[in-house]
Scaffold this motif. Sequence first.
Motif, PDB file in Angstrom:
ATOM      1  N   ASP A  43      -6.810 -11.730   8.776  1.00  0.00           N
ATOM      2  CA  ASP A  43      -7.308 -12.916   9.464  1.00  0.00           C
ATOM      3  C   ASP A  43      -6.152 -13.825   9.862  1.00  0.00           C
ATOM      4  N   SER A  44      -5.173 -13.959   8.994  1.00  0.00           N
ATOM      5  CA  SER A  44      -4.033 -14.842   9.262  1.00  0.00           C
ATOM      6  C   SER A  44      -3.176 -14.341  10.415  1.00  0.00           C
ATOM      7  N   VAL A  45      -2.833 -13.059  10.434  1.00  0.00           N
ATOM      8  CA  VAL A  45      -1.959 -12.558  11.495  1.00  0.00           C
ATOM      9  C   VAL A  45      -2.678 -12.569  12.844  1.00  0.00           C
ATOM     10  N   LEU A  66     -15.931 -13.988  16.656  1.00  0.00           N
ATOM     11  CA  LEU A  66     -16.677 -13.613  15.455  1.00  0.00           C
ATOM     12  C   LEU A  66     -16.227 -12.229  15.015  1.00  0.00           C
ATOM     13  N   VAL A  67     -15.950 -12.078  13.738  1.00  0.00           N
ATOM     14  CA  VAL A  67     -15.576 -10.768  13.209  1.00  0.00           C
ATOM     15  C   VAL A  67     -16.856  -9.956  13.038  1.00  0.00           C
ATOM     16  N   VAL A  68     -16.912  -8.816  13.726  1.00  0.00           N
ATOM     17  CA  VAL A  68     -18.108  -7.967  13.646  1.00  0.00           C
ATOM     18  C   VAL A  68     -17.841  -6.681  12.879  1.00  0.00           C
ATOM     19  N   TYR A 100      -8.299  -4.944  16.899  1.00  0.00           N
ATOM     20  CA  TYR A 100      -6.926  -5.092  16.449  1.00  0.00           C
ATOM     21  C   TYR A 100      -6.632  -4.045  15.385  1.00  0.00           C
ATOM     22  N   GLU A 101      -5.365  -3.672  15.294  1.00  0.00           N
ATOM     23  CA  GLU A 101      -4.901  -2.861  14.168  1.00  0.00           C
ATOM     24  C   GLU A 101      -3.779  -3.635  13.510  1.00  0.00           C
ATOM     25  N   PHE A 118      -9.736  -4.802  12.639  1.00  0.00           N
ATOM     26  CA  PHE A 118     -10.418  -6.084  12.688  1.00  0.00           C
ATOM     27  C   PHE A 118     -10.969  -6.197  14.103  1.00  0.00           C
ATOM     28  N   ILE A 119     -12.260  -6.365  14.272  1.00  0.00           N
ATOM     29  CA  ILE A 119     -12.847  -6.472  15.611  1.00  0.00           C
ATOM     30  C   ILE A 119     -13.474  -7.844  15.795  1.00  0.00           C
TER      31      ILE A 119
END
Length: 153
Positions: A43-45, A66-68, A100-101, A118-119
């Motif tokens: 979440d931070s990066v 929003l993280v799905v 994201y990766e 992280f999407i």
Amino acid sequence: MTLDALKSRRRRDYKFHLEYRTRWSDNDMYHHLNNSIYYFLFDSVVNAYLIQHCSLHPPTSSQIGLVVHSHCDYFAPIEFPAIVDLALRVNKLGKSSVSYEIGVFERGQEAARAVGEFIHVFVDRDSRKPGTNGMPEKLKIGLNKIIADKAKL
């Protein structure tokens, strides 16, 4: 994505890097970074990149991410004290979503200790629905700068 492909990730496979110094409280009872810390780091990066390079200002933006979906594959432990390099790239950019990766590397090591996904889906702050035109143009431009090379997916 195969597990072998993720295990072979190196720093050069990512276009944005952020340093994190582990804290004593990051360790769990097994003396390594707790799984929840990895998600905190993801979440931070991601948000550091969005704020610094995509003109995102979360408190006032009309759209929010929003993280799905998120997950992490762990390959080797990290423990306090350590300096961790978080590496970020975009694997897929859609109209209103981005995948994201994140590679997690211990300073001085070339092999990833963990790789996460992280999407985000960008939606209107009030309605929580994607905008007709998708995400803002400045956001797309910034995210395009860290898209992974197709050959390295």
